[in-house]
Design an enzyme around this catalytic site. Structure first.
Site, PDB file in Angstrom:
ATOM      1  N   LYS A 237      47.512  10.416  51.971  1.00  0.00           N
ATOM      2  CA  LYS A 237      46.921   9.327  53.276  1.00  0.00           C
ATOM      3  C   LYS A 237      46.906   8.262  51.704  1.00  0.00           C
ATOM      4  O   LYS A 237      47.312   8.599  50.626  1.00  0.00           O
ATOM      5  CB  LYS A 237      45.994   9.655  53.269  1.00  0.00           C
ATOM      6  CG  LYS A 237      44.538  10.454  51.980  1.00  0.00           C
ATOM      7  CD  LYS A 237      42.838   9.800  52.777  1.00  0.00           C
ATOM      8  CE  LYS A 237      42.544   9.371  50.918  1.00  0.00           C
ATOM      9  NZ  LYS A 237      40.760   9.127  51.739  1.00  0.00           N
TER      10      LYS A 237
ATOM     11  N   LYS B 192      41.968   4.913  47.019  1.00  0.00           N
ATOM     12  CA  LYS B 192      42.394   4.085  45.577  1.00  0.00           C
ATOM     13  C   LYS B 192      42.609   5.617  45.066  1.00  0.00           C
ATOM     14  O   LYS B 192      43.821   4.357  43.915  1.00  0.00           O
ATOM     15  CB  LYS B 192      41.239   3.766  45.548  1.00  0.00           C
ATOM     16  CG  LYS B 192      40.503   2.492  46.053  1.00  0.00           C
ATOM     17  CD  LYS B 192      39.102   1.784  45.987  1.00  0.00           C
ATOM     18  CE  LYS B 192      38.540   2.346  47.579  1.00  0.00           C
ATOM     19  NZ  LYS B 192      37.218   2.294  47.386  1.00  0.00           N
TER      20      LYS B 192
ATOM     21  N   LYS C 194      35.558  16.425  43.650  1.00  0.00           N
ATOM     22  CA  LYS C 194      34.366  15.156  43.148  1.00  0.00           C
ATOM     23  C   LYS C 194      33.925  16.285  41.280  1.00  0.00           C
ATOM     24  O   LYS C 194      34.327  15.922  40.812  1.00  0.00           O
ATOM     25  CB  LYS C 194      33.835  14.119  44.038  1.00  0.00           C
ATOM     26  CG  LYS C 194      34.026  13.715  44.572  1.00  0.00           C
ATOM     27  CD  LYS C 194      32.805  12.512  45.371  1.00  0.00           C
ATOM     28  CE  LYS C 194      33.834  11.135  46.114  1.00  0.00           C
ATOM     29  NZ  LYS C 194      33.231  10.806  47.153  1.00  0.00           N
TER      30      LYS C 194
HETATM   31  P1  ADP Z   1      39.096   5.840  49.068  1.00  0.00           P
HETATM   32  O1  ADP Z   1      39.743   7.141  49.428  1.00  0.00           O
HETATM   33  O2  ADP Z   1      40.094   4.283  48.633  1.00  0.00           O
HETATM   34  O3  ADP Z   1      38.418   5.495  47.837  1.00  0.00           O
HETATM   35  P2  ADP Z   1      36.561   5.215  50.888  1.00  0.00           P
HETATM   36  O4  ADP Z   1      36.383   6.506  50.257  1.00  0.00           O
HETATM   37  O5  ADP Z   1      36.300   4.176  49.977  1.00  0.00           O
HETATM   38  O6  ADP Z   1      38.436   5.101  50.579  1.00  0.00           O
HETATM   39  O7  ADP Z   1      36.776   4.869  52.372  1.00  0.00           O
HETATM   40  C1  ADP Z   1      35.531   4.280  53.237  1.00  0.00           C
HETATM   41  C2  ADP Z   1      35.963   3.987  54.213  1.00  0.00           C
HETATM   42  O8  ADP Z   1      37.852   4.021  54.712  1.00  0.00           O
HETATM   43  C3  ADP Z   1      35.722   5.904  54.712  1.00  0.00           C
HETATM   44  O9  ADP Z   1      35.665   5.407  56.791  1.00  0.00           O
HETATM   45  C4  ADP Z   1      37.417   6.402  54.966  1.00  0.00           C
HETATM   46  O10 ADP Z   1      37.054   7.327  56.118  1.00  0.00           O
HETATM   47  C5  ADP Z   1      37.736   4.983  55.373  1.00  0.00           C
HETATM   48  N1  ADP Z   1      39.598   5.211  54.882  1.00  0.00           N
HETATM   49  C6  ADP Z   1      39.849   5.584  53.528  1.00  0.00           C
HETATM   50  N2  ADP Z   1      41.069   5.715  53.406  1.00  0.00           N
HETATM   51  C7  ADP Z   1      41.765   6.261  54.347  1.00  0.00           C
HETATM   52  C8  ADP Z   1      43.023   6.477  55.295  1.00  0.00           C
HETATM   53  N3  ADP Z   1      44.058   6.316  53.976  1.00  0.00           N
HETATM   54  N4  ADP Z   1      43.577   6.518  56.274  1.00  0.00           N
HETATM   55  C9  ADP Z   1      42.389   6.317  57.298  1.00  0.00           C
HETATM   56  N5  ADP Z   1      40.572   5.576  56.844  1.00  0.00           N
HETATM   57  C10 ADP Z   1      40.657   6.088  55.788  1.00  0.00           C
END
Ligand code: ADP
Ligand code: TRP
Length: 377
Positions: A242, A245, A126
Protein backbone atom coordinates in the site's frame (compact mmCIF):
# COMPACT_ATOMS: atom_id res chain seq x y z
CA UNK A 1 -28.89 7.42 34.38
CA UNK A 2 -30.61 4.58 32.59
CA UNK A 3 -31.81 5.79 29.19
CA UNK A 4 -29.65 5.20 26.11
CA UNK A 5 -28.41 8.69 25.40
CA UNK A 6 -26.92 7.65 22.08
CA UNK A 7 -30.23 6.33 20.77
CA UNK A 8 -31.65 9.84 20.59
CA UNK A 9 -28.26 11.49 20.74
CA UNK A 10 -28.93 15.08 21.80
CA UNK A 11 -25.47 16.06 20.58
CA UNK A 12 -26.51 15.62 16.94
CA UNK A 13 -26.92 18.90 15.13
CA UNK A 14 -30.18 19.18 13.16
CA UNK A 15 -30.92 15.55 14.02
CA UNK A 16 -28.13 14.40 11.68
CA UNK A 17 -26.00 11.37 12.51
CA UNK A 18 -22.60 12.17 13.95
CA UNK A 19 -19.43 11.51 11.92
CA UNK A 20 -16.02 11.66 13.57
CA UNK A 21 -12.57 11.10 12.13
CA UNK A 22 -9.01 12.31 12.38
CA UNK A 23 -5.57 11.97 10.86
CA UNK A 24 -2.29 12.04 12.78
CA UNK A 25 -0.07 15.09 12.38
CA UNK A 26 2.97 13.21 11.13
CA UNK A 27 3.57 14.64 7.62
CA UNK A 28 1.86 15.68 4.41
CA UNK A 29 -1.15 13.77 3.08
CA UNK A 30 -0.75 11.36 0.17
CA UNK A 31 -3.19 9.72 -2.24
CA UNK A 32 -3.73 6.86 0.25
CA UNK A 33 -4.90 9.30 2.90
CA UNK A 34 -6.93 11.16 0.32
CA UNK A 35 -8.88 8.24 -1.13
CA UNK A 36 -8.90 6.18 2.11
CA UNK A 37 -10.07 9.00 4.38
CA UNK A 38 -10.13 12.67 3.31
CA UNK A 39 -12.26 12.34 0.16
CA UNK A 40 -14.84 10.47 2.25
CA UNK A 41 -14.79 13.29 4.82
CA UNK A 42 -15.59 15.76 2.04
CA UNK A 43 -18.37 13.64 0.55
CA UNK A 44 -20.06 13.24 3.94
CA UNK A 45 -20.11 16.89 4.94
CA UNK A 46 -23.52 17.77 3.50
CA UNK A 47 -25.47 14.86 4.92
CA UNK A 48 -24.05 14.39 8.40
CA UNK A 49 -22.99 16.31 11.48
CA UNK A 50 -19.26 15.94 10.84
CA UNK A 51 -16.40 16.54 13.25
CA UNK A 52 -12.89 16.21 11.87
CA UNK A 53 -9.75 16.74 13.88
CA UNK A 54 -5.97 16.71 13.65
CA UNK A 55 -4.62 14.00 15.97
CA UNK A 56 -1.59 15.77 17.45
CA UNK A 57 -1.60 13.80 20.73
CA UNK A 58 -1.57 10.55 18.78
CA UNK A 59 1.35 11.90 16.72
CA UNK A 60 3.38 12.18 19.96
CA UNK A 61 3.32 8.40 20.40
CA UNK A 62 5.79 8.02 17.52
CA UNK A 63 6.89 11.52 16.44
CA UNK A 64 7.72 13.55 19.60
CA UNK A 65 9.39 16.50 17.85
CA UNK A 66 8.60 19.90 19.38
CA UNK A 67 10.05 21.73 16.35
CA UNK A 68 7.84 19.91 13.86
CA UNK A 69 4.61 19.19 15.70
CA UNK A 70 2.91 22.54 15.18
CA UNK A 71 4.04 22.72 11.54
CA UNK A 72 2.63 19.24 10.97
CA UNK A 73 -0.69 20.25 12.52
CA UNK A 74 -0.87 23.26 10.19
CA UNK A 75 -0.08 21.06 7.17
CA UNK A 76 -2.97 18.69 7.87
CA UNK A 77 -5.36 21.52 8.63
CA UNK A 78 -4.48 23.32 5.39
CA UNK A 79 -4.87 20.05 3.49
CA UNK A 80 -8.29 19.38 5.05
CA UNK A 81 -9.50 22.81 4.01
CA UNK A 82 -7.86 22.71 0.58
CA UNK A 83 -9.50 19.36 -0.18
CA UNK A 84 -12.88 21.01 0.36
CA UNK A 85 -13.87 20.68 4.02
CA UNK A 86 -16.02 23.66 4.87
CA UNK A 87 -15.39 24.99 8.39
CA UNK A 88 -18.94 26.30 8.59
CA UNK A 89 -20.52 22.93 7.82
CA UNK A 90 -18.07 20.86 9.86
CA UNK A 91 -16.47 21.06 13.27
CA UNK A 92 -12.73 21.17 12.51
CA UNK A 93 -10.42 21.11 15.50
CA UNK A 94 -7.08 20.10 16.94
CA UNK A 95 -7.21 17.19 19.39
CA UNK A 96 -5.11 18.89 22.10
CA UNK A 97 -7.44 21.93 22.06
CA UNK A 98 -10.07 19.73 23.70
CA UNK A 99 -8.69 18.90 27.17
CA UNK A 100 -11.83 16.89 27.99
CA UNK A 101 -10.41 14.17 25.71
CA UNK A 102 -7.33 13.81 27.89
CA UNK A 103 -9.34 13.53 31.08
CA UNK A 104 -11.71 10.98 29.62
CA UNK A 105 -8.69 9.02 28.30
CA UNK A 106 -7.50 8.71 31.90
CA UNK A 107 -10.94 7.55 33.06
CA UNK A 108 -11.41 5.09 30.19
CA UNK A 109 -7.98 3.54 30.83
CA UNK A 110 -9.40 2.18 34.11
CA UNK A 111 -11.50 -0.17 32.01
CA UNK A 112 -8.89 -1.26 29.51
CA UNK A 113 -6.59 -4.24 30.07
CA UNK A 114 -2.87 -3.97 29.39
CA UNK A 115 -3.00 -7.51 28.00
CA UNK A 116 -5.53 -6.68 25.32
CA UNK A 117 -3.57 -3.54 24.40
CA UNK A 118 -0.35 -5.51 24.13
CA UNK A 119 -2.05 -8.02 21.87
CA UNK A 120 -3.20 -5.34 19.43
CA UNK A 121 -1.52 -5.88 16.06
CA UNK A 122 -0.75 -2.18 15.46
CA UNK A 123 0.94 -1.96 18.89
CA UNK A 124 3.09 -4.98 18.15
CA UNK A 125 4.14 -3.56 14.78
CA UNK A 126 5.02 -0.15 16.23
CA UNK A 127 6.69 -1.65 19.31
CA UNK A 128 8.88 -3.78 17.06
CA UNK A 129 9.84 -0.70 15.08
CA UNK A 130 10.66 1.20 18.29
CA UNK A 131 12.92 -1.65 19.44
CA UNK A 132 14.42 -2.15 16.00
CA UNK A 133 13.11 -5.72 15.76
CA UNK A 134 12.33 -6.65 12.20
CA UNK A 135 10.95 -10.18 12.62
CA UNK A 136 7.53 -11.19 11.28
CA UNK A 137 5.06 -8.33 10.98
CA UNK A 138 1.81 -9.15 12.77
CA UNK A 139 -0.03 -9.01 9.47
CA UNK A 140 -0.90 -5.39 9.11
CA UNK A 141 -3.78 -4.83 11.54
CA UNK A 142 -6.33 -6.22 9.19
CA UNK A 143 -7.46 -9.33 11.07
CA UNK A 144 -9.35 -9.60 14.31
CA UNK A 145 -8.48 -7.55 17.38
CA UNK A 146 -5.78 -9.85 18.65
CA UNK A 147 -3.09 -11.87 17.03
CA UNK A 148 -2.27 -14.63 19.50
CA UNK A 149 0.52 -16.28 17.49
CA UNK A 150 3.45 -14.11 18.57
CA UNK A 151 2.02 -12.48 21.73
CA UNK A 152 4.46 -14.06 24.06
CA UNK A 153 7.42 -13.21 21.88
CA UNK A 154 6.81 -9.49 21.71
CA UNK A 155 5.63 -9.16 25.33
CA UNK A 156 8.81 -10.82 26.57
CA UNK A 157 10.94 -8.70 24.27
CA UNK A 158 9.32 -5.49 25.54
CA UNK A 159 9.53 -6.39 29.23
CA UNK A 160 12.99 -7.91 29.04
CA UNK A 161 14.38 -5.14 26.85
CA UNK A 162 17.71 -3.96 28.28
CA UNK A 163 18.63 -1.41 25.62
CA UNK A 164 18.04 2.33 25.64
CA UNK A 165 15.21 1.94 23.19
CA UNK A 166 11.79 2.18 24.79
CA UNK A 167 8.23 1.34 23.97
CA UNK A 168 6.35 4.23 25.52
CA UNK A 169 3.11 3.77 27.46
CA UNK A 170 1.37 6.22 25.13
CA UNK A 171 1.87 3.79 22.26
CA UNK A 172 0.34 1.01 24.35
CA UNK A 173 -2.73 3.09 25.22
CA UNK A 174 -3.13 4.52 21.67
CA UNK A 175 -6.43 2.58 21.19
CA UNK A 176 -7.87 4.01 24.43
CA UNK A 177 -7.22 7.55 23.21
CA UNK A 178 -8.71 6.78 19.80
CA UNK A 179 -11.80 5.21 21.43
CA UNK A 180 -12.24 8.35 23.53
CA UNK A 181 -11.89 10.60 20.45
CA UNK A 182 -14.85 8.72 19.03
CA UNK A 183 -16.99 8.04 22.10
CA UNK A 184 -16.73 11.56 23.51
CA UNK A 185 -18.80 12.64 20.46
CA UNK A 186 -21.10 9.61 20.56
CA UNK A 187 -20.17 9.19 16.89
CA UNK A 188 -22.27 6.96 14.67
CA UNK A 189 -19.82 6.74 11.75
CA UNK A 190 -16.02 6.81 11.61
CA UNK A 191 -14.72 7.05 8.01
CA UNK A 192 -11.22 5.50 7.96
CA UNK A 193 -9.11 3.27 5.72
CA UNK A 194 -9.02 -0.49 6.10
CA UNK A 195 -5.98 -0.48 8.38
CA UNK A 196 -7.94 1.32 11.14
CA UNK A 197 -10.82 -1.13 11.40
CA UNK A 198 -9.18 -3.04 14.23
CA UNK A 199 -9.05 0.11 16.36
CA UNK A 200 -12.75 0.60 15.70
CA UNK A 201 -13.43 -2.92 16.87
CA UNK A 202 -11.63 -2.12 20.15
CA UNK A 203 -13.66 1.09 20.48
CA UNK A 204 -16.87 -0.92 20.32
CA UNK A 205 -15.51 -3.39 22.84
CA UNK A 206 -14.60 -0.62 25.32
CA UNK A 207 -18.03 0.98 24.85
CA UNK A 208 -19.81 -2.31 25.60
CA UNK A 209 -17.60 -2.93 28.61
CA UNK A 210 -18.29 0.52 30.07
CA UNK A 211 -22.03 0.06 29.53
CA UNK A 212 -22.09 -3.34 31.17
CA UNK A 213 -19.82 -2.40 34.11
CA UNK A 214 -21.96 0.61 35.03
CA UNK A 215 -25.20 -1.11 33.99
CA UNK A 216 -26.23 1.74 31.70
CA UNK A 217 -26.60 1.68 27.91
CA UNK A 218 -24.63 4.92 27.65
CA UNK A 219 -22.40 4.48 24.59
CA UNK A 220 -23.48 3.31 21.14
CA UNK A 221 -21.27 1.25 18.81
CA UNK A 222 -19.69 3.31 15.99
CA UNK A 223 -18.92 1.77 12.59
CA UNK A 224 -16.76 2.57 9.55
CA UNK A 225 -18.39 4.24 6.53
CA UNK A 226 -17.71 3.48 2.86
CA UNK A 227 -20.73 4.65 0.86
CA UNK A 228 -21.94 1.08 0.53
CA UNK A 229 -18.63 -0.17 -0.91
CA UNK A 230 -15.71 -1.62 0.97
CA UNK A 231 -12.72 0.18 2.48
CA UNK A 232 -10.14 1.09 -0.17
CA UNK A 233 -6.46 0.30 -0.05
CA UNK A 234 -4.49 2.61 -2.34
CA UNK A 235 -1.38 0.89 -3.73
CA UNK A 236 2.08 2.45 -3.95
CA UNK A 237 4.15 3.00 -7.10
CA UNK A 238 6.82 0.49 -6.17
CA UNK A 239 5.07 -2.58 -7.46
CA UNK A 240 3.59 -4.04 -4.28
CA UNK A 241 1.83 -3.17 -1.03
CA UNK A 242 0.00 0.00 0.00
CA UNK A 243 0.93 3.63 -0.34
CA UNK A 244 2.21 4.83 3.05
CA UNK A 245 4.46 7.46 4.58
CA UNK A 246 6.87 4.94 6.04
CA UNK A 247 6.95 2.97 2.78
CA UNK A 248 8.43 5.96 0.91
CA UNK A 249 6.26 5.28 -2.15
CA UNK A 250 3.83 8.18 -1.95
CA UNK A 251 2.32 10.74 -4.26
CA UNK A 252 1.55 13.72 -2.05
CA UNK A 253 -1.27 16.21 -2.57
CA UNK A 254 1.40 18.91 -2.28
CA UNK A 255 3.70 17.43 -4.98
CA UNK A 256 4.38 19.89 -7.82
CA UNK A 257 3.69 18.93 -11.41
CA UNK A 258 7.26 17.99 -12.28
CA UNK A 259 7.81 15.88 -9.17
CA UNK A 260 4.53 14.11 -9.63
CA UNK A 261 5.10 13.29 -13.30
CA UNK A 262 8.57 12.00 -12.47
CA UNK A 263 7.23 9.72 -9.73
CA UNK A 264 4.55 8.25 -11.98
CA UNK A 265 6.92 7.75 -14.93
CA UNK A 266 9.27 5.85 -12.59
CA UNK A 267 6.55 3.50 -11.31
CA UNK A 268 7.51 -0.16 -11.42
CA UNK A 269 6.08 -2.15 -14.38
CA UNK A 270 6.88 -5.49 -16.05
CA UNK A 271 8.04 -6.55 -19.57
CA UNK A 272 4.49 -6.34 -20.93
CA UNK A 273 1.96 -8.97 -22.01
CA UNK A 274 3.40 -11.58 -24.39
CA UNK A 275 0.11 -13.07 -25.55
CA UNK A 276 -3.52 -11.88 -25.67
CA UNK A 277 -5.51 -11.93 -22.41
CA UNK A 278 -2.50 -12.61 -20.18
CA UNK A 279 -3.07 -12.33 -16.42
CA UNK A 280 -2.19 -8.87 -15.04
CA UNK A 281 0.87 -8.72 -12.75
CA UNK A 282 0.74 -6.87 -9.40
CA UNK A 283 2.64 -3.73 -10.46
CA UNK A 284 0.38 -3.25 -13.48
CA UNK A 285 -2.71 -4.06 -11.49
CA UNK A 286 -1.66 -1.33 -9.03
CA UNK A 287 -1.51 1.19 -11.88
CA UNK A 288 -4.99 0.10 -13.00
CA UNK A 289 -6.24 0.46 -9.39
CA UNK A 290 -4.89 4.03 -9.27
CA UNK A 291 -6.46 4.69 -12.66
CA UNK A 292 -9.80 3.43 -11.35
CA UNK A 293 -9.62 6.13 -8.68
CA UNK A 294 -8.61 9.07 -10.87
CA UNK A 295 -9.51 8.39 -14.53
CA UNK A 296 -12.77 8.07 -16.44
CA UNK A 297 -14.20 4.56 -16.99
CA UNK A 298 -13.53 4.98 -20.73
CA UNK A 299 -9.84 5.67 -20.18
CA UNK A 300 -9.51 2.66 -17.91
CA UNK A 301 -11.29 0.45 -20.40
CA UNK A 302 -9.09 1.68 -23.23
CA UNK A 303 -5.90 0.66 -21.39
CA UNK A 304 -7.37 -2.62 -20.12
CA UNK A 305 -8.27 -3.51 -23.73
CA UNK A 306 -4.82 -2.47 -24.91
CA UNK A 307 -3.33 -4.78 -22.27
CA UNK A 308 -5.61 -7.62 -23.36
CA UNK A 309 -4.62 -7.33 -27.05
CA UNK A 310 -0.94 -6.65 -26.25
CA UNK A 311 -0.89 -3.21 -27.88
CA UNK A 312 -0.37 -1.42 -24.55
CA UNK A 313 2.57 0.97 -24.10
CA UNK A 314 3.28 1.52 -20.44
CA UNK A 315 4.74 4.97 -21.20
CA UNK A 316 1.34 6.07 -22.53
CA UNK A 317 -0.47 4.51 -19.58
CA UNK A 318 1.76 6.38 -17.12
CA UNK A 319 1.44 9.68 -19.00
CA UNK A 320 -2.33 9.41 -18.88
CA UNK A 321 -2.27 8.39 -15.21
CA UNK A 322 -0.07 11.36 -14.28
CA UNK A 323 -2.40 13.66 -16.23
CA UNK A 324 -5.48 12.39 -14.41
CA UNK A 325 -3.86 12.49 -10.96
CA UNK A 326 -2.76 16.08 -11.63
CA UNK A 327 -6.34 17.06 -12.50
CA UNK A 328 -7.27 16.17 -8.93
CA UNK A 329 -4.18 17.21 -7.01
CA UNK A 330 -3.08 20.44 -8.70
CA UNK A 331 -6.15 22.51 -7.70
CA UNK A 332 -5.82 21.12 -4.16
CA UNK A 333 -2.09 21.95 -4.15
CA UNK A 334 -2.80 25.53 -5.16
CA UNK A 335 -5.30 25.93 -2.35
CA UNK A 336 -2.91 24.32 0.16
CA UNK A 337 -0.23 26.89 -0.75
CA UNK A 338 -2.79 29.63 -0.33
CA UNK A 339 -4.13 28.51 3.02
CA UNK A 340 -0.99 27.07 4.62
CA UNK A 341 0.53 30.43 5.49
CA UNK A 342 -2.67 32.15 6.43
CA UNK A 343 -2.20 31.79 10.18
CA UNK A 344 -5.05 34.09 10.96
CA UNK A 345 -7.54 32.02 8.98
CA UNK A 346 -6.25 28.71 10.35
CA UNK A 347 -6.46 29.92 13.92
CA UNK A 348 -9.99 31.23 13.37
CA UNK A 349 -11.06 27.84 12.03
CA UNK A 350 -9.63 25.84 14.92
CA UNK A 351 -10.82 28.25 17.60
CA UNK A 352 -14.37 27.93 16.36
CA UNK A 353 -13.94 24.17 15.96
CA UNK A 354 -12.57 23.70 19.45
CA UNK A 355 -15.44 25.67 20.92
CA UNK A 356 -18.01 23.44 19.21
CA UNK A 357 -16.11 20.23 19.95
CA UNK A 358 -15.74 21.17 23.61
CA UNK A 359 -19.47 21.72 23.92
CA UNK A 360 -20.14 18.09 23.01
CA UNK A 361 -17.07 16.74 24.81
CA UNK A 362 -17.73 18.51 28.11
CA UNK A 363 -21.28 17.18 28.23
CA UNK A 364 -20.03 13.61 27.72
CA UNK A 365 -17.26 14.04 30.27
CA UNK A 366 -19.70 15.42 32.83
CA UNK A 367 -21.95 12.41 32.33
CA UNK A 368 -19.08 9.92 32.41
CA UNK A 369 -17.79 11.40 35.68
CA UNK A 370 -21.29 11.18 37.10
CA UNK A 371 -21.71 7.54 35.97
CA UNK A 372 -18.32 6.63 37.49
CA UNK A 373 -19.22 8.23 40.81
CA UNK A 374 -16.99 11.31 40.71
CA UNK A 375 -18.94 13.99 42.54
CA UNK A 376 -18.21 17.57 43.50
CA UNK A 377 -18.55 18.75 47.12
P1 ADP B 1 0.26 6.44 6.81
O1 ADP B 1 0.00 4.97 6.66
O2 ADP B 1 0.77 7.07 5.56
O3 ADP B 1 1.07 6.78 8.05
P2 ADP B 1 -2.01 7.23 8.42
O4 ADP B 1 -1.81 6.01 9.24
O5 ADP B 1 -1.71 8.55 9.04
O6 ADP B 1 -1.18 7.10 7.04
O7 ADP B 1 -3.51 7.22 7.88
C1 ADP B 1 -4.46 8.25 7.94
C2 ADP B 1 -5.74 7.78 7.26
O8 ADP B 1 -5.49 7.44 5.89
C3 ADP B 1 -6.34 6.51 7.90
O9 ADP B 1 -7.77 6.60 7.86
C4 ADP B 1 -5.84 5.41 7.00
O10 ADP B 1 -6.69 4.28 7.03
C5 ADP B 1 -5.83 6.08 5.63
N1 ADP B 1 -4.80 5.50 4.73
C6 ADP B 1 -3.46 5.61 4.83
N2 ADP B 1 -2.83 4.98 3.81
C7 ADP B 1 -3.80 4.43 3.04
C8 ADP B 1 -3.80 3.65 1.81
N3 ADP B 1 -2.69 3.34 1.19
N4 ADP B 1 -5.02 3.28 1.31
C9 ADP B 1 -6.17 3.62 1.93
N5 ADP B 1 -6.24 4.36 3.07
C10 ADP B 1 -5.08 4.77 3.62
N1 TRP C 1 -5.43 6.12 14.36
C1 TRP C 1 -5.80 6.94 13.24
C2 TRP C 1 -4.72 6.80 12.15
O1 TRP C 1 -3.61 6.38 12.40
C3 TRP C 1 -5.94 8.40 13.63
C4 TRP C 1 -7.03 8.62 14.63
C5 TRP C 1 -6.86 8.97 15.95
C6 TRP C 1 -8.42 8.49 14.40
N2 TRP C 1 -8.09 9.07 16.56
C7 TRP C 1 -9.06 8.79 15.65
C8 TRP C 1 -9.18 8.15 13.29
C9 TRP C 1 -10.46 8.74 15.77
C10 TRP C 1 -10.59 8.11 13.42
C11 TRP C 1 -11.22 8.40 14.67
O2 TRP C 1 -4.99 7.16 11.03
Amino acid sequence: MSENINAGNPRRRDGKKVVLSGIRATGNLHLGNYFGALSKFVRMQDDYDCRYFVADLHALTTHPDPKMLHENVKDILAEYLAAGLDPEKNTIYVQSDVPEISEMYLLMNMHVGIGELMRTASFKDKARKALGISTGPSNGQEGSVENEADDEGIEKQIIGNQTNQRVNAGLLTYPTLMAVDILIHHADFVPVGKDQEQHLELTRRFARRFNSFYKTPYFGEPVNFNFGGHAVKVPGLDGSGKMGKSEGNCIYLIDDEKTLRKKVMRAVTDEGPKEPNSPVSEPINNLFTLMELVSTPDTLEHFRNAYADCSIRYGDLKKQLAEDILKITLPIRERILDIRNNDEYLSRVVRQGAERAREAASQTLREVREIMGIRKF
